[in-house]
Design a protein around this motif. Structure first.
Motif, short mmCIF file in Angstrom:
data_model
loop_
_atom_site.label_atom_id
_atom_site.label_comp_id
_atom_site.label_asym_id
_atom_site.label_seq_id
_atom_site.Cartn_x
_atom_site.Cartn_y
_atom_site.Cartn_z
N VAL A 53 26.27 61.85 26.49
CA VAL A 53 26.33 63.30 26.38
C VAL A 53 26.59 63.77 24.96
CG1 VAL A 53 26.99 63.71 28.77
CG2 VAL A 53 28.77 63.34 27.08
N SER A 54 27.18 62.93 24.17
CA SER A 54 27.46 63.31 22.79
C SER A 54 27.39 62.07 21.93
CB SER A 54 28.85 63.94 22.71
OG SER A 54 29.40 63.79 21.44
N GLU A 55 26.61 62.16 20.88
CA GLU A 55 26.47 61.00 19.99
C GLU A 55 26.81 61.45 18.59
OE1 GLU A 55 23.00 58.03 20.39
OE2 GLU A 55 22.61 59.12 18.56
N ILE A 56 27.77 60.80 17.97
CA ILE A 56 28.16 61.19 16.62
C ILE A 56 27.75 60.08 15.67
CG2 ILE A 56 30.10 61.77 15.12
CD1 ILE A 56 31.43 62.67 17.87
N GLU A 57 26.83 60.41 14.79
CA GLU A 57 26.41 59.44 13.78
C GLU A 57 26.70 60.03 12.43
OE1 GLU A 57 22.68 57.53 14.22
OE2 GLU A 57 23.03 57.08 16.31
N GLY A 58 27.96 60.12 12.12
CA GLY A 58 28.37 60.75 10.88
C GLY A 58 28.84 59.76 9.85
N ARG A 108 30.71 56.38 14.04
CA ARG A 108 29.47 56.32 14.81
C ARG A 108 29.85 55.95 16.23
NH1 ARG A 108 24.23 55.78 11.58
NH2 ARG A 108 24.94 56.88 9.78
N SER A 109 29.90 56.96 17.05
CA SER A 109 30.31 56.70 18.43
C SER A 109 29.56 57.64 19.36
CB SER A 109 31.82 56.89 18.58
OG SER A 109 32.15 58.25 18.49
#
Lengths: 174, 313
Positions: free
Chosen positions: B128-133, B137-138
């Motif tokens: 539902v939420s992907e953080i690739e900052g 990265r999760s």
């Protein structure tokens, strides 16, 4: 510069409107979109909620809500705890959105946004470096800042529309 | 500083300073330590995951629309190449079945079991939420302990390994992606069985670390999990090796090539290390030939993880 004469020019429940807007932006910020093989993230978007914070007479509540929203973003993004709370507070402290005498025009809001974004970019780079112990990837940060810059007119228009709908017709434009 | 005609300036200034100091303390305390407010974080993720799932739907729709246009433009060409691939795969399938039959027979003769570690069961979930900052990265998936997920379980996409479960809440779980700075996976080359550790650095291309000078790694090698760490099953596809500089290898991840909407989790039970200390273990020269591979001590497994033996299967 026109100075505010009395608290009557404030919209009612300004803090809560600002909090609801910021909460929505925080949720949007942890989503991302993959277009043409590139992932576009929106981590800087909640900062717009701080920059465009409603004119309100309750500064203490504003500070409290902004801190909590910053911590909430830290929890949701699984990043270093306190990072976004610090950045939100720094932007709030420098630009003092609640002290405005009248609503921003698009031009002045956009100028303010560019300055706030630059400040947040610099702060997040150095704070992230300190928290992680290794230098964050600057290109990823710049891409995210650019995405936030491009999306500003859209978010501004949505906020403007919401404000127009929620404001008492007698107080519009004040 | 923060005054307004109706506000007490001093009170708001003090509130600001206190909020800033509290945030700074949290920030400094969180650095390099076990995560603070872990339960709060798990709860926040559980509460927000349905909302995020709803908000992500239009985004995933937009992604699909773009992908669909792209696919349609090269449908004919792709159809042709897929047909050729299908013919080749039919032949490969027959060969694989023959090899499997032979292998089963050898296993029966030797009394050994060389079966795959990969569990047959899969638990589907939505990212539902992907953080690739630049900091992390999760991803957040909408399945948790109630669905049978546990910390450490490998998470897959149709392309390959995506990451592993970092925290499992009741209804949502946090996945640490392969590219994250804290991600370390024991891997091997499918061609040469050379070992290494896939080490994330918050970039799109995680590096191969602990690569021995004699290890046979080359550009284009397919990378899979080695299972040496006891945490992941062996054989999960990860990506392809790219040599950036002499003996400097990065991996192009299969999972980062497409949009990751749906994922699945393998409920793989990791190998649990025993409580035995080094003193309790026999010396390496005391281990007799009767001690087969099945009787390898946990400490041996751990040392394989930390210092992989390149080139050895």
């Amino acid at each position: 510069m026109v100075m505010r004469g009395s608290s009557q020019t404030y919209g009612k429940g300004g803090v809560w409107k600002g909090a609801a807007f910021l909460f929505l932006l925080v949720l949007i910020s942890v989503l991302n979109i993959n277009l043409a093989g590139r992932t576009i993230a929106f981590i800087f978007i909640p900062l717009m909620g701080v920059c465009l914070w409603p004119r309100t007479d309750n500064a203490i509540m504003s500070i409290l809500v902004i801190t909590l929203m910053g911590l909430f973003l830290d929890l949701l993004s699984a990043g270093p705890l306190g990072l976004w709370a610090l950045i939100f507070l720094a932007v709030f402290g420098v630009f003092r959105p609640h002290m405005r005498s009248k609503p921003h025009s698009f031009k002045s809001a956009f100028t303010l946004w560019i300055m706030a974004l630059f400040m947040a970019l610099t702060a997040s780079f150095f704070l992230g470096w300190f928290a992680l112990g290794s230098r964050p990837e600057i290109t990823a940060l710049v891409y995210q800042a650019l995405a936030a810059l491009v999306l500003f007119p859209l978010i501004y228009a949505i906020r403007h529309l919401g404000r127009y709908i929620l404001t008492d017709p007698d107080l519009r434009g004040m | 500083m923060f005054g307004s005609p109706t506000d007490n300036t001093r009170a708001s200034t003090i509130a600001f300073i206190l909020a800033f100091i509290a945030s700074a303390i949290l920030f400094i305390s969180d650095r390099g330590s076990e995560r603070l407010l872990l339960r709060t974080q798990t709860n926040a993720e559980a509460v927000t995951s349905p909302g995020l799932a709803m908000l992500s739907k239009p985004l995933r729709g937009a992604e699909s629309l773009v992908a669909e246009f792209k696919d349609r433009s090269r449908a004919l060409e792709e159809n042709k190449s897929l047909r050729e691939e299908l013919y080749a795969l039919r032949e490969d399938k027959q060969r694989a079945e023959l090899i499997e039959m032979k292998l089963r027979r050898f296993e029966e003769i030797l009394g050994a079991d060389s079966g795959l570690d990969i569990p047959a069961q899969k638990i589907a979930a939505r990212a539902v939420s992907e953080i690739e900052g630049p900091f992390v990265r999760s991803a957040l998936i909408n399945a948790g302990r109630k669905q049978g997920l546990k910390k450490g379980h490998p998470v897959m996409t149709v392309e390959g390994l995506y990451g592993h479960i970092l925290r499992a809440g009741p209804k949502a779980s946090r996945v640490l992606l392969l590219g994250d700075l804290n991600s370390r996976i024991s891997v091997m080359s499918m061609r040469s069985s050379a070992r290494a550790i896939l080490s994330g650095d918050n970039s799109d291309l995680p590096r191969l670390a602990f690569v021995d000078d004699r290890a046979d790694w080359a550009d284009g090698d397919k990378v899979i999990t080695s299972g040496d760490d006891g945490v992941m099953p062996a054989g999960l596809p990860i990506g392809v090796v790219k040599e950036q500089a002499p003996r400097d290898f990065v991996v192009e991840l299969y999972s980062s090539q497409k949009n990751n909407d749906w994922v699945w989790v393998y409920p793989y039970e990791p190998i649990v290390l025993s409580e035995a200390t080094e003193d309790d273990l026999p010396d390496s020269d005391q281990v007799t030939a009767a001690d087969g591979p099945d009787e390898v001590q946990p400490e041996t497994l751990e040392s394989q993880t930390l210092v992989p033996q390149p080139g050895t299967p």
